[in-house]
Structure formats: structure tokens, C-alpha cells
Enzyme design. Sequence first.
Site, PDB file in Angstrom:
ATOM      1  N   ASP A  88      -0.156  -4.045   6.023  1.00  0.00           N
ATOM      2  CA  ASP A  88      -0.983  -3.539   7.140  1.00  0.00           C
ATOM      3  C   ASP A  88      -2.385  -3.973   6.819  1.00  0.00           C
ATOM      4  O   ASP A  88      -2.852  -3.945   5.772  1.00  0.00           O
ATOM      5  CB  ASP A  88      -0.600  -1.916   7.128  1.00  0.00           C
ATOM      6  CG  ASP A  88       0.382  -1.302   7.274  1.00  0.00           C
ATOM      7  OD1 ASP A  88       1.320  -2.434   7.416  1.00  0.00           O
ATOM      8  OD2 ASP A  88       0.791  -0.389   7.616  1.00  0.00           O
ATOM      9  N   HIS A 145       6.073  -5.593  11.540  1.00  0.00           N
ATOM     10  CA  HIS A 145       5.644  -4.221  11.672  1.00  0.00           C
ATOM     11  C   HIS A 145       5.275  -3.965  13.189  1.00  0.00           C
ATOM     12  O   HIS A 145       3.818  -3.841  13.737  1.00  0.00           O
ATOM     13  CB  HIS A 145       4.029  -4.166  11.121  1.00  0.00           C
ATOM     14  CG  HIS A 145       3.755  -2.795  10.516  1.00  0.00           C
ATOM     15  ND1 HIS A 145       2.801  -2.145  11.312  1.00  0.00           N
ATOM     16  CD2 HIS A 145       3.775  -1.978   9.463  1.00  0.00           C
ATOM     17  CE1 HIS A 145       2.683  -0.905  10.694  1.00  0.00           C
ATOM     18  NE2 HIS A 145       3.360  -0.827   9.729  1.00  0.00           N
ATOM     19  N   HIS A 178       0.863  -1.126   0.031  1.00  0.00           N
ATOM     20  CA  HIS A 178       0.184  -0.101   0.137  1.00  0.00           C
ATOM     21  C   HIS A 178       0.797   1.435  -0.024  1.00  0.00           C
ATOM     22  O   HIS A 178       2.213   1.204   0.089  1.00  0.00           O
ATOM     23  CB  HIS A 178      -0.909  -0.053   1.152  1.00  0.00           C
ATOM     24  CG  HIS A 178      -0.549   0.126   2.524  1.00  0.00           C
ATOM     25  ND1 HIS A 178       0.614  -0.993   3.032  1.00  0.00           N
ATOM     26  CD2 HIS A 178      -0.419   1.023   3.562  1.00  0.00           C
ATOM     27  CE1 HIS A 178       1.024  -0.501   4.378  1.00  0.00           C
ATOM     28  NE2 HIS A 178       0.267   0.308   4.519  1.00  0.00           N
ATOM     29  N   HIS A 210       1.323   3.871   1.993  1.00  0.00           N
ATOM     30  CA  HIS A 210       1.513   4.813   3.362  1.00  0.00           C
ATOM     31  C   HIS A 210       3.248   4.733   3.308  1.00  0.00           C
ATOM     32  O   HIS A 210       3.949   3.995   2.667  1.00  0.00           O
ATOM     33  CB  HIS A 210       0.981   3.834   4.478  1.00  0.00           C
ATOM     34  CG  HIS A 210      -0.417   4.142   4.779  1.00  0.00           C
ATOM     35  ND1 HIS A 210      -0.977   3.078   5.478  1.00  0.00           N
ATOM     36  CD2 HIS A 210      -1.141   4.845   4.427  1.00  0.00           C
ATOM     37  CE1 HIS A 210      -2.287   3.760   5.417  1.00  0.00           C
ATOM     38  NE2 HIS A 210      -2.480   4.603   4.720  1.00  0.00           N
ATOM     39  N   ASP A 270       5.484   4.757   5.180  1.00  0.00           N
ATOM     40  CA  ASP A 270       6.567   3.853   6.017  1.00  0.00           C
ATOM     41  C   ASP A 270       6.641   2.523   5.093  1.00  0.00           C
ATOM     42  O   ASP A 270       7.587   1.728   5.553  1.00  0.00           O
ATOM     43  CB  ASP A 270       6.116   3.458   7.356  1.00  0.00           C
ATOM     44  CG  ASP A 270       4.558   2.779   7.470  1.00  0.00           C
ATOM     45  OD1 ASP A 270       3.659   3.124   6.884  1.00  0.00           O
ATOM     46  OD2 ASP A 270       4.352   1.916   8.240  1.00  0.00           O
ATOM     47  N   HIS A 271       6.011   2.493   3.995  1.00  0.00           N
ATOM     48  CA  HIS A 271       6.109   1.589   3.143  1.00  0.00           C
ATOM     49  C   HIS A 271       7.050   1.761   1.629  1.00  0.00           C
ATOM     50  O   HIS A 271       7.274   0.926   0.775  1.00  0.00           O
ATOM     51  CB  HIS A 271       4.860   0.707   3.050  1.00  0.00           C
ATOM     52  CG  HIS A 271       4.295   0.036   4.127  1.00  0.00           C
ATOM     53  ND1 HIS A 271       4.252  -1.413   4.434  1.00  0.00           N
ATOM     54  CD2 HIS A 271       3.658   0.650   5.086  1.00  0.00           C
ATOM     55  CE1 HIS A 271       3.835  -1.410   5.729  1.00  0.00           C
ATOM     56  NE2 HIS A 271       3.339  -0.093   6.167  1.00  0.00           N
ATOM     57  N   HIS A 284      -7.334  -1.965   4.672  1.00  0.00           N
ATOM     58  CA  HIS A 284      -6.527  -1.065   5.678  1.00  0.00           C
ATOM     59  C   HIS A 284      -7.026   0.461   5.466  1.00  0.00           C
ATOM     60  O   HIS A 284      -7.930   0.524   4.573  1.00  0.00           O
ATOM     61  CB  HIS A 284      -5.066  -1.290   5.176  1.00  0.00           C
ATOM     62  CG  HIS A 284      -4.156  -0.540   5.970  1.00  0.00           C
ATOM     63  ND1 HIS A 284      -4.022  -0.470   7.444  1.00  0.00           N
ATOM     64  CD2 HIS A 284      -3.148   0.239   5.733  1.00  0.00           C
ATOM     65  CE1 HIS A 284      -3.115   0.319   7.868  1.00  0.00           C
ATOM     66  NE2 HIS A 284      -2.407   0.693   6.792  1.00  0.00           N
TER      67      HIS A 284
HETATM   68 ZN    ZN Z   1      -0.492   1.459   6.464  1.00  0.00          ZN
HETATM   69 ZN    ZN Z   2       2.675   0.522   8.199  1.00  0.00          ZN
END
Ligand code: ZN
Ligand code: ZN
Length: 340
Positions: free
Chosen positions: A246, A304, A95, A97, A99-100, A175
Site C-alpha cells: 500500500d 489491492h 506493513h 495493517h 489486511d496484510h 503509507h
Molecule cells: Zn495498508
Molecule cells: Zn491494505
Amino acid sequence: MAQQSKHAAIFHQSKNESLGGRVKLSDHTFKDPTLFEILFLGTSASAPSVKRGLSAQIVMHDEYRFLVDCGEGTQRQILQSGIGFRNLTRILLTHGHLDHILGLGGLMSTFLRWESVDELDIFGGRSTLDRVHDLLYGVVLRGNQPPMPLRMNEIKPGTFFEADDFTVSAFSVSHRGPDCLGYIFEGKARRPFLNEKATELGVPFGPERRDLVAGKEIFLSDGKRITPDDVLGPLQKGVKLVIVGDAGKTENLVDVCKDADALVIESTYLDEEAEMAGQFSHLTARQAAELAIKAGVKKLILTHISRRYREKDVIKEAQALFPNTVVARDFDSFQIKREE
Ligand SMILES: [Zn+2]
Ligand SMILES: [Zn+2]
């Protein structure tokens, strides 16, 4: 020997092509083709901690490498792990976000100046790719050409990559935001070559064995006929590795995780904060363990991990329900084999 894909729309590379037309006999007859290895490069949720980098992991099989997610700092983790950039030509994103995906910016910057790969395919849902496009073309490249052929491949649930002996499929995950995906790496069902049986029957080491694996009958020098059925065991399911990024709920994941040999899934919260987990669309260790039980998976690998908890408390909560649980640490690697 390499079978050509029947699915033209599916990204396919036969082993023949990748070896420049040469066929390595050992690839099919003697190696276990149903094995994946996963190397964790980053296992922290949302922000890095002293010990954990942001989400990234590499799935390997033969010469294939798939980087799943690319959080900030991933390129340094790649260096530190010793795996290097070779063959790292496919990136799958769960996805969009930050942090990815933020690590893609640094990775591309390095590819512009130093290390390079021959080509790069990025796979993900539409809105994920939109954001990655902004990052790469709006911030990093800014009018420059990427240093290699770069393809953004929008994918939807279903099989999108096929090699001789395994497939990669995507599935929908709930998510925050649209187009979140998880991935299934699955070895194709196959009949194992019974080496001892072949030797007993007098089949020489060489092209005869390759023909038998490919389903052709052969004749020995004394005229004896040997058929594939003589030397192939019963059909065995391939190994199955499921990676969920996530996720806010698990009800819609039971089917896709069914009988997986290993399930890699987030565990951002503990049960004591289940309400907050729900609010932010994340899972607790307990929910992950319950999914593992419902889906009948063999091994549960949690990642995670939030800085707010101690690792041992995460393990404890999951293992109370599902004993075969581990919490991945950066640079851990696991061999995923078919578990009976
Ligand atoms: Zn996420
Ligand atoms: Zn994440």
C-alpha cells in the site's frame, strides 16, 4: 561454483547448501537464472470480496519461495493454488495493517497441528514485526513454543537477502504508519553461456563447461586452450521485479522502480475519488500508471482492488496512460523475464 556472499550480514544461502553439497550442472549453464514467477493469492483491498482474497503473493525462483504479505485466508489460497507449503520458509511483510498480516495467525495455528515447515523467517519493519509478534505470541502461541525455529528479522531499506543469482532488497514506502516497505527482486548481472559457441569450439558437456561459467580457463584433450571470454556473451542485467504494498504517494518510488521488468502496486481507488485516495494514503489506477511511465517499467500489475469498482474500469483508467497494464486476479501467475 556457488559464490559465497561477501556480505556476511546478509541472509545468504548458496545452492550448494540447499542441494546438500551436490552441484547441479544444469542450474547455471542451461537454465535461465534470471526469471521470477509471481503467483497472486489475494488481490482485494481492506476486506475480501466474493472473488478476491486479501493481500498475499508468492515470488518464486528455482527452489526459493517468498510469501509477500499474508492477509486473512492466505493458507486456504495456498491450498487451492496447489503450490503447497514446501519451501515456504520466508515471509516478507510490506506493513502491519490487518489486511496484510492476519493470515499469519491461521497459518501458525495450522503449522502447530498439521502442516509444517522446517523453519520460518519473517521479514519486515519494526512496527510491523511488533504487531505480528503480538498476534503470534499473544494470541496464537500463548506460551507455547512455535512448531519450528521462528525468526523475526527486522529489516531496513537495502539488500537483506542474497542467493547465488539474485538479491532481495527493501525500500521505504509512504503509507499510514511507520516502517512501510516495498521489495525488489533482482537477478544478478551475468554473462550468458553461449552453448552453441562452446559446442563449435569442441567443449564437451560436463565439468569443463562448469569451469568456464565459473571463470576458469580449460584445456581440451587436444591441448587447445579455451577461456571464459570465448564462450560467455556480453554482461546482461538481471530481471527486476518490484513489489510495492500500500502506498500514499509515488514521488519517492520513481528511482526504486526504475527500469523494472514488472511493477506490482496497489490501485485501491479511481481518479474520480483521488481526494479520498489521498486521505487514506492509497493510490489511484491513474497514479500507478503515471509512476510506471516515469520509472520506465515494462509491465504494470495492479492489485489491492477495492470492491467499490469494476475491474474493467480500473484497467481502463490505467491502460489509457500505460497500455501494458493488467489487474491481477487471485491465482493469476506471471513469469517475469528480462524485457529488452
Ligand atoms: Zn495498508
Ligand atoms: Zn491494505
